[in-house]
Design a protein around this motif. Structure first.
Motif, PDB file in Angstrom:
ATOM      1  N   GLY A   1       0.791  -1.263   0.084  1.00  0.00           N
ATOM      2  CA  GLY A   1      -0.075  -0.032  -0.133  1.00  0.00           C
ATOM      3  C   GLY A   1       0.944   1.150   0.005  1.00  0.00           C
ATOM      4  N   PRO A   2       0.327   2.490  -0.608  1.00  0.00           N
ATOM      5  CA  PRO A   2       0.934   3.643  -0.519  1.00  0.00           C
ATOM      6  C   PRO A   2       1.713   4.156   0.766  1.00  0.00           C
ATOM      7  CG  PRO A   2      -1.289   4.270  -0.520  1.00  0.00           C
ATOM      8  CD  PRO A   2      -1.130   2.719  -0.663  1.00  0.00           C
ATOM      9  N   GLN A   3       3.046   4.170   0.687  1.00  0.00           N
ATOM     10  CA  GLN A   3       3.678   4.966   1.752  1.00  0.00           C
ATOM     11  C   GLN A   3       3.957   6.248   1.639  1.00  0.00           C
ATOM     12  OE1 GLN A   3       4.402   2.548   4.359  1.00  0.00           O
ATOM     13  NE2 GLN A   3       3.185   1.427   3.001  1.00  0.00           N
ATOM     14  N   GLY A   4       2.724   7.134   1.599  1.00  0.00           N
ATOM     15  CA  GLY A   4       2.943   8.457   1.236  1.00  0.00           C
ATOM     16  C   GLY A   4       3.375   9.354   2.239  1.00  0.00           C
TER      17      GLY A   4
ATOM     18  N   GLY B   1      -0.647  10.903   2.538  1.00  0.00           N
ATOM     19  CA  GLY B   1      -0.720  10.807   4.178  1.00  0.00           C
ATOM     20  C   GLY B   1      -1.686   9.692   4.526  1.00  0.00           C
ATOM     21  N   LYS B   2      -2.119   9.789   5.633  1.00  0.00           N
ATOM     22  CA  LYS B   2      -2.780   8.375   5.959  1.00  0.00           C
ATOM     23  C   LYS B   2      -3.832   9.019   7.432  1.00  0.00           C
ATOM     24  CE  LYS B   2       0.173   6.079   9.285  1.00  0.00           C
ATOM     25  NZ  LYS B   2       0.801   4.740   9.442  1.00  0.00           N
ATOM     26  N   LEU B   3      -4.823   7.859   7.419  1.00  0.00           N
ATOM     27  CA  LEU B   3      -5.651   8.230   8.600  1.00  0.00           C
ATOM     28  C   LEU B   3      -6.162   6.762   8.921  1.00  0.00           C
ATOM     29  CD1 LEU B   3      -7.254  10.247  10.184  1.00  0.00           C
ATOM     30  CD2 LEU B   3      -8.910   9.757   8.645  1.00  0.00           C
ATOM     31  N   ALA B   4      -5.700   6.390  10.028  1.00  0.00           N
ATOM     32  CA  ALA B   4      -5.984   5.010  10.622  1.00  0.00           C
ATOM     33  C   ALA B   4      -6.705   4.950  11.968  1.00  0.00           C
ATOM     34  CB  ALA B   4      -4.772   4.191  10.719  1.00  0.00           C
ATOM     35  N   LEU B   5      -7.736   4.131  12.275  1.00  0.00           N
ATOM     36  CA  LEU B   5      -8.080   3.924  13.356  1.00  0.00           C
ATOM     37  C   LEU B   5      -7.808   2.530  14.017  1.00  0.00           C
ATOM     38  CD1 LEU B   5     -10.049   5.284  15.424  1.00  0.00           C
ATOM     39  CD2 LEU B   5     -11.970   4.171  14.431  1.00  0.00           C
TER      40      LEU B   5
ATOM     41  N   LEU C   1      -7.775   1.930   7.625  1.00  0.00           N
ATOM     42  CA  LEU C   1      -6.833   2.836   7.193  1.00  0.00           C
ATOM     43  C   LEU C   1      -7.111   3.336   5.772  1.00  0.00           C
ATOM     44  CD1 LEU C   1      -3.726   3.738   6.956  1.00  0.00           C
ATOM     45  CD2 LEU C   1      -3.387   1.630   5.999  1.00  0.00           C
ATOM     46  N   VAL C   2      -7.262   4.664   5.807  1.00  0.00           N
ATOM     47  CA  VAL C   2      -7.210   5.500   4.383  1.00  0.00           C
ATOM     48  C   VAL C   2      -5.954   5.866   4.142  1.00  0.00           C
ATOM     49  CG1 VAL C   2      -8.533   7.128   3.427  1.00  0.00           C
ATOM     50  CG2 VAL C   2      -9.664   5.773   4.772  1.00  0.00           C
TER      51      VAL C   2
ATOM     52  N   LEU D   1      -3.037   7.495  -5.810  1.00  0.00           N
ATOM     53  CA  LEU D   1      -3.618   6.463  -5.243  1.00  0.00           C
ATOM     54  C   LEU D   1      -4.312   6.530  -3.900  1.00  0.00           C
ATOM     55  CD1 LEU D   1      -4.169   3.349  -5.317  1.00  0.00           C
ATOM     56  CD2 LEU D   1      -1.776   2.989  -4.117  1.00  0.00           C
ATOM     57  N   TRP D   2      -5.510   6.427  -4.039  1.00  0.00           N
ATOM     58  CA  TRP D   2      -6.120   6.301  -2.769  1.00  0.00           C
ATOM     59  C   TRP D   2      -6.412   4.701  -2.132  1.00  0.00           C
ATOM     60  CZ3 TRP D   2      -7.229   9.955   0.751  1.00  0.00           C
ATOM     61  CH2 TRP D   2      -7.322  11.286   0.192  1.00  0.00           C
TER      62      TRP D   2
END
Length: 705
Positions: free
Chosen positions: A136-139, A434-438, A451-452, A479-480
């Motif tokens: 997955g993307p490591q933005g 970036g990312k947003l993870a719960l 994860l987004v 890429l999302w």
């Protein structure tokens, strides 16, 4: 897609039920630590899809290069078209070749902190203790060169007491490998580790015209040195020096689609790399640490091949429809890059606010000389890029077992290109990811996460003047990634499972196309001009699952599964083999699978401690058929490979018999479709393939001291 999604859900439910039924509290197994993240973390504590290929797996296969073990990780693939699999794909995203144009890699490659992205031929496995694959993307973490993910190779560290290892391998095809490692302290503050290896083999091709069987030989040398300075508990400095010398033959394609070629000038695939890195970790205060990383690599690469795959005078020995041609194509690159990364990382308890703040710089230059039979003068180009980035991450505890992670990276890129044909480009662009993870940890310490993440890949240009003006430049790809994951351990941690279900949405997909132009008149042989363009969009839905289970003191089983349904959306190609040249109508590739993206991929195996000294390991790996390109319909065959090892281990030595591809499966690793290169059939278009390794048997001997 429906039946694969059903299978994914079924596996997820089965594994969840098994873990719930067997969960127990104690911890007796050794933890696998992932070092590629901002904070070193246990594999089962990482809220992302990741695999770790350990030293035992590398050794069990007598692997000398990354491509020998990469298939054990789900949804990870590679392409050859060279002596090694040096182009990588994760979840169907990644480059498959490089010729004239500079490339912007989609998969990052880091070796001991040294950025080796785009030059995977040097990914040898000398003293490698683990290979970490982040999918997955490591933005936030790595930016523009990790749109699809990251491969991080970590070698052994200096030890507190003296130790060493000598290893030698003899195998079929005149294969010989020798390696050695010594490690220990210099004094109370300094430690060292030195490792050397040489791998020689005749390879798996033969040349009927020259009467030789080493036209695709291997000659690979690796040397690595490490120093660790630790004057106190708060300061650690790690220095690494790496030297790689690869001088491999390359004669991969045959007019008869076999492992026997007719080339009069077999090619080569060479790389000489001198590189180093420095990593400083300083516990500045009780609240945070300073981590600094600096690396530099200078690589000379040479890649050449007999373009006609035949010898001059072929049509004197065979009946030909057209006269044959004779040419050789050679690419010499001087690749230099320097990267620096400085970050502050907080030290916090699990239920406290955590943060990371950092700055990144990367400078790369690549000078190319192309020597080609039909050029009156060599083609020359100079390409350089500078990347600058700021990034940060916050880990916010929302409740006792619930954590929100946010990350953001802003990156600027400047590039300069000029060549001897008069092409000049100087693009600049700003990118962000970036990312947003719960993340939720339940009462059994199982980890659930959502994860987004957003990744990006820089745009670029096509230098050839034969490319239409509207296709000379292509846009940034984004890429999302949407992901749900679960990680758990049970049975006193003897059973460990992890799973991720993901959907990826790509915009402005960068994809390779070709212009085909006759060299003279209207008849082929033709010249093929590769260029990159943007498809409107693409998507992928998939599953990744891994299980490791210590059944009893004598038996360990392990398995991985990757399911992937990927496709182009809204993409009409004029370069595809089915495009209509007469009417000017393009071929609609909407719904077409992405290249090098098999629908399934698996690995399953078991390790048996038969007695106090004897052991056996058996593995089966396989993958579905996949398309080689978006320009034609040529596909690989579906295949399964059986590998095994039988060994005797004493206190200070070991001897083992091993085999790879024991059933001698014939499978393809690179292919061209709609390609005419045989004058005997009038250059009729047909698919051509490069084949993977045949059955090979060998013996290892290891001495520890």
């Amino acid at each position: 897609m429906t039946h694969r999604l059903t299978l994914a859900v079924s596996i997820a439910l089965a594994l969840t039920t098994a873990s719930a039924a067997l969960a127990q509290p104690s911890d007796i197994t050794e933890e696998i630590i992932v070092t590629a993240d901002f904070r070193q973390a246990q594999l089962l504590d990482l809220s992302a899809s990741a695999s770790v290929i350990d030293a035992q797996t590398i050794k069990s296969r007598s692997a000398v290069h990354l491509d020998d073990v990469l298939n054990t990780a789900p949804n990870v693939n590679f392409s050859t078209g060279a002596s090694r699999g040096r182009f990588f794909q994760i979840r169907g995203i990644g480059e498959r070749s490089q010729f004239v144009e500079p490339i912007n890699p989609s998969v990052g490659l880091i070796i001991d902190g040294i950025d080796m992205t785009g030059i995977g031929g040097g990914a040898t496995t000398l003293d490698i203790q683990q290979v970490e694959i982040l999918r997955g993307p490591q933005g936030t973490l790595y930016g523009a060169n990790a749109l699809a993910g990251l491969i991080n190779m970590v070698s052994g560290a200096p030890t507190e007491s003296f130790e060493g290892e000598l290893n030698t391998t003899l195998a079929e095809y005149n294969t010989r490998t020798a390696s050695g490692v010594v490690s220990g302290p210099i004094n109370g503050q300094w430690g060292y580790r030195v490792s050397l290896s040489q791998h020689l083999s005749d390879g798996y091709q033969s040349n009927a015209f020259l009467g030789i069987d080493d036209n695709a030989d291997y000659d690979e040398q690796t040397a690595r040195g490490k120093l660790r300075y630790q004057p106190n508990a708060d300061l650690t400095l790690d220095l690494t020096a790496l030297y790689i010398d690869v001088d491999n033959g390359y004669d991969g394609f045959s007019l008869d689609n076999t492992r026997t070629t007719l080339s009069d000038e077999p090619g080569h695939d060479r790389q000489q790399t001198a590189a180093g890195s420095a990593r400083l970790e300083w516990q500045a205060t009780d609240a945070y640490r300073l981590i600094g990383l600096l690396s530099h690599a200078n690589s000379d690469l040479e890649y050449g091949y007999d373009e006609d795959w035949a010898y001059e005078g072929l049509c004197e020995d065979f009946e030909c429809v057209f006269d044959g041609y004779n040419s050789f194509d050679n690419y010499l690159r001087d690749n230099r890059h320097t990267s620096a990364d400085v970050r502050l990382v907080s030290d916090n308890a699990v239920d406290e606010l955590g943060w990371v703040a950092g700055a990144y710089y990367r400078d790369q230059s690549e000078d190319l000389r192309r020597e080609y039979t039909y050029f009156s003068e060599d083609f020359l180009s100079e390409f350089s890029t500078e990347n600058r980035a700021l990034y940060g991450q916050l880990d916010i505890p929302l409740a006792q077992r619930l954590t929100l992670t946010t990350g953001l990276r802003f990156e600027q890129r400047e590039a300069d290109y000029a060549d001897s044909d008069g092409a000049v480009f100087a693009p600049e662009e700003d990118m962000w990811g970036g990312k947003l993870a719960l993340e939720y940890r339940d009462a059994r310490d199982h980890r659930w996460y959502g994860l987004v993440s957003r990744g990006f890949k820089a745009g670029g240009f096509n230098s050839s003047q034969s490319i239409p003006a509207e296709d000379r430049e292509f846009s940034t790809e984004t890429l999302w990634n949407y992901e749900l994951g679960w990680k758990a351990s049970a049975l006193d941690r003897r059973l460990q499972t992890q799973m991720a279900l993901f959907y990826q949405d790509r915009d402005d997909v960068q994809t390779k196309q070709s212009l085909v132009q006759p060299n003279e008149g209207d008849d082929c042989p033709c010249s093929f001009t590769d260029y990159t363009t943007n498809a409107a969009s693409g998507s992928a839905l998939g599953l990744e699952a891994e299980v490791n289970w210590q059944l009893n003191p004598m038996t360990e089983v392990f398995a991985s599964l990757g399911l992937l349904d990927s496709e182009f959306d809204n993409f009409e190609s004029f370069a595809h083999v089915k495009a209509d040249d007469e009417t000017g109508e393009p071929y609609d590739l909407s719904g077409h699978d992405l290249p090098h993206a098999p629908n399934y991929q698996f690995a399953v195996g078991a390790l048996f401690d038969l007695t106090e000294h004897w052991y056996a390991r058996v593995e089966l790996e396989g993958k579905d058929a996949f398309h080689f390109s978006s320009r034609h319909e040529a596909q690989s065959d579906r295949y399964e490979l059986l590998n095994a090892r039988l060994g005797y281990r004493a206190d200070s030595w070991e001897v083992a018999l091993w085999g790879r591809n024991l059933t001698d499966e014939l499978y393809q690793t690179r292919g061209f479709g709609a390609f005419g290169n045989d004058p005997r059939n009038g250059y009729e278009t047909e698919p051509y393939y490069q084949f993977g390794e045949p059955r090979i048997l060998g013996v290892d001997a290891t001495l520890w001291f």
